[in-house]
Write a protein that holds these residues in place. Structure first.
Motif, PDB file in Angstrom:
ATOM      1  N   ALA A 265       0.830  -1.207   0.000  1.00  0.00           N
ATOM      2  CA  ALA A 265       0.000   0.000   0.000  1.00  0.00           C
ATOM      3  C   ALA A 265       0.863   1.255   0.000  1.00  0.00           C
ATOM      4  O   ALA A 265       0.547   2.240  -0.691  1.00  0.00           O
ATOM      5  N   GLN A 266       1.970   1.231   0.750  1.00  0.00           N
ATOM      6  CA  GLN A 266       2.841   2.404   0.804  1.00  0.00           C
ATOM      7  C   GLN A 266       3.539   2.633  -0.528  1.00  0.00           C
ATOM      8  O   GLN A 266       3.731   3.779  -0.958  1.00  0.00           O
TER       9      GLN A 266
ATOM     10  N   LYS B 100       2.353   1.804  -3.489  1.00  0.00           N
ATOM     11  CA  LYS B 100       1.339   2.343  -4.395  1.00  0.00           C
ATOM     12  C   LYS B 100       1.038   3.803  -4.073  1.00  0.00           C
ATOM     13  O   LYS B 100       0.834   4.626  -4.980  1.00  0.00           O
ATOM     14  N   GLN B 101       1.030   4.132  -2.780  1.00  0.00           N
ATOM     15  CA  GLN B 101       0.780   5.516  -2.378  1.00  0.00           C
ATOM     16  C   GLN B 101       1.901   6.423  -2.864  1.00  0.00           C
ATOM     17  O   GLN B 101       1.664   7.548  -3.326  1.00  0.00           O
ATOM     18  N   HIS B 102       3.142   5.929  -2.766  1.00  0.00           N
ATOM     19  CA  HIS B 102       4.286   6.715  -3.247  1.00  0.00           C
ATOM     20  C   HIS B 102       4.208   6.916  -4.756  1.00  0.00           C
ATOM     21  O   HIS B 102       4.461   8.018  -5.259  1.00  0.00           O
TER      22      HIS B 102
ATOM     23  N   GLU C  25       1.512   6.985  -6.530  1.00  0.00           N
ATOM     24  CA  GLU C  25       0.433   7.927  -6.781  1.00  0.00           C
ATOM     25  C   GLU C  25       0.866   9.357  -6.504  1.00  0.00           C
ATOM     26  O   GLU C  25       0.519  10.290  -7.244  1.00  0.00           O
ATOM     27  N   ALA C  26       1.668   9.529  -5.431  1.00  0.00           N
ATOM     28  CA  ALA C  26       2.169  10.864  -5.095  1.00  0.00           C
ATOM     29  C   ALA C  26       3.115  11.380  -6.177  1.00  0.00           C
ATOM     30  O   ALA C  26       3.073  12.564  -6.550  1.00  0.00           O
TER      31      ALA C  26
ATOM     32  N   GLN D 290       6.439  16.969  -3.835  1.00  0.00           N
ATOM     33  CA  GLN D 290       5.378  16.108  -3.335  1.00  0.00           C
ATOM     34  C   GLN D 290       4.755  16.671  -2.056  1.00  0.00           C
ATOM     35  O   GLN D 290       3.531  16.669  -1.889  1.00  0.00           O
TER      36      GLN D 290
ATOM     37  N   GLU E  52       0.978  17.972  -1.319  1.00  0.00           N
ATOM     38  CA  GLU E  52       0.160  17.534  -0.188  1.00  0.00           C
ATOM     39  C   GLU E  52      -0.419  18.728   0.551  1.00  0.00           C
ATOM     40  O   GLU E  52      -1.588  18.710   0.963  1.00  0.00           O
TER      41      GLU E  52
ATOM     42  N   ASN F 183       8.704  12.027   4.842  1.00  0.00           N
ATOM     43  CA  ASN F 183       8.262  10.718   4.354  1.00  0.00           C
ATOM     44  C   ASN F 183       9.391   9.995   3.635  1.00  0.00           C
ATOM     45  O   ASN F 183       9.173   9.339   2.613  1.00  0.00           O
TER      46      ASN F 183
END
Length: 326
Positions: A35-36, A38-40, A42-43, A55, A59, A98
Motif C-alpha cells: 500500500a505504501q 502504491k501511495q508513493h 500515486e504521489a 510532493q 500535499e 516521508n
C-alpha cells in the motif's frame, strides 16, 4: 520462581499463539508495504516528479483545498490545519518527513498499531493466562502445590511481560525485514523532528528538536511496549478475576474498540481523559498530533495508564490469593 516462569512460558509456546501473531504481523507488513509503494507511486504521478519537496508542496495544496471546501467538521479542520503547519515546518527546514525506507515503515507501523492492533495481539496471549486454568480444570492442581499463590500469579505476570516484549520486538524485526524488500534497508540516520505541541488550534514549535530516525524509533517502540504492557496487565487482571476466557476477551475487545471510537468523539467530554482506552495512542504526542481532549499531555496519559495498570494488578493479586476455589 525461575522454574515457574519457565513452565508458564512453555504453556504459551505450546499454544502456538506467538507464532500465529508473528505470521499475522508478517502478512500485514507485506500488505501495508504494498500500500505504501502504491501511495508513493500515486504521489509521484500527482506531483509529476520524484522530488520530495514538490510532493510535500502538493500535499499541502491538497490539504488546503480540503480546508476550503465545505462539509468538514471543526475538529477535522483543526487536525488538517495542524498537519499543514507541520508539513510546512519540515519543508522550510529541508527535511523529508516521508523518507522511504524500512526504518520509516517501522515507525509508521508502530504508530498506527499502538492503540488497537498490538493491544489485540497482546490480549490474545493475556486473556487466558489465568482463566484457562479454570477452563482446563487444572486450577486446583496448581494451587495444591507447596508454593504461595502470589508466587504463582507473579510467575504468570512475568511470563506475560516476556511474551509482550517478544511481540513488540517481533513487530520491529518483521516489519523491517519485510518492508525492506521493497523500500530498502537504509535510512536509520534520516533526520526527524520531534517536540511539536498542539495548543488549542495552534502548533507550538518552540520545543522542536531534530534527532536521527533510529533515536525516534527507540522512543516510539518504548511507548509501544508501555501501552502493550498496560493493556496486557489489565487483561491479565480480568483473567485472574473471571473464569471464562471468552468473557475476558469480550470485555477487553469492547474496551479497545470503544477507545478507538471515543478518541475521535470525546473532545468536549473532559472526564473521558481518565479512561485508559482514550490514552493509548502515546506516539501522537511525540509526532505532534492533537490529543483527543485539549490539555492532555504525554506525562498525563502515561500517569493515567500507570494508575489503571497498578490498580488492576493489586486487585488481581488480592482476590486471587484470597478467594476459595471450588
Amino acid at each position: 520462581m525461575i522454574n515457574l516462569i519457565y513452565n508458564e512460558m512453555i504453556k504459551i509456546v505450546r499454544k502456538k499463539r506467538l507464532f500465529i501473531i508473528m505470521g499475522i504481523i508478517a502478512v500485514l507488513a507485506g500488505l501495508f508495504t504494498y500500500a505504501q509503494v502504491k501511495q508513493h507511486e500515486e504521489a509521484v504521478k500527482e506531483a509529476g516528479t520524484e522530488d520530495w519537496r514538490t510532493q510535500v508542496q502538493q500535499e499541502i495544496i491538497n490539504t488546503q483545498n480540503r480546508l476550503s471546501s465545505g462539509g468538514i467538521s471543526g475538529e477535522w479542520k483543526e487536525f488538517l490545519q495542524i498537519r499543514v503547519n507541520q508539513q510546512q515546518y519540515y519543508l522550510d527546514r529541508d527535511i523529508n518527513p516521508n523518507a522511504p525506507g524500512a526504518p520509516t515503515f517501522m515507525k509508521t507501523f508502530a504508530e498506527n498499531s499502538i492503540d488497537l492492533l498490538l493491544p489485540l495481539m497482546v490480549m490474545v496471549i493475556a486473556s487466558d493466562i489465568v482463566s484457562s486454568e479454570h477452563t482446563n480444570g487444572t486450577i486446583k492442581l496448581l494451587l495444591t502445590r507447596p508454593i504461595k499463590r502470589w508466587k504463582i500469579l507473579l510467575s504468570k505476570y512475568v511470563t506475560l511481560l516476556l511474551a509482550i516484549s517478544f511481540i513488540v520486538l517481533s513487530v520491529g524485526v518483521i516489519t523491517y525485514l519485510v518492508s525492506g524488500i521493497a523500500l530498502g534497508y537504509s535510512g536509520w540516520d534520516v533526520p526527524v523532528l520531534t517536540g511539536f505541541a498542539v495548543e488549542g488550534s495552534e502548533l507550538n514549535t518552540s520545543n522542536v528538536q531534530m534527532m536521527s530516525l533510529w533515536q525516534y524509533i527507540l522512543m516510539d517502540f518504548g511507548l509501544v511496549w508501555f501501552v502493550a504492557a498496560v493493556v496486557g496487565t489489565l487483561t491479565f487482571a480480568l483473567s485472574a478475576l473471571m473464569k471464562s476466557t471468552a468473557s475476558v476477551m469480550g470485555v477487553m475487545l469492547a474496551s479497545l474498540i470503544a477507545g478507538a471510537i471515543l478518541a475521535n468523539m470525546v473532545a468536549s467530554w473532559d472526564s473521558a481523559k481518565y479512561l485508559f482506552m482514550v490514552n493509548l495512542k502515546l506516539t501522537d504526542y511525540i509526532s505532534g498530533m492533537a490529543p483527543p481532549i485539549e490539555g492532555m499531555t504525554l506525562g498525563f496519559s502515561m500517569a493515567v495508564l500507570s494508575v489503571w495498570a497498578i490498580a488492576g494488578l493489586l486487585v488481581s493479586f488480592f482476590l486471587f490469593t484470597g478467594k476459595d476455589v471450588y
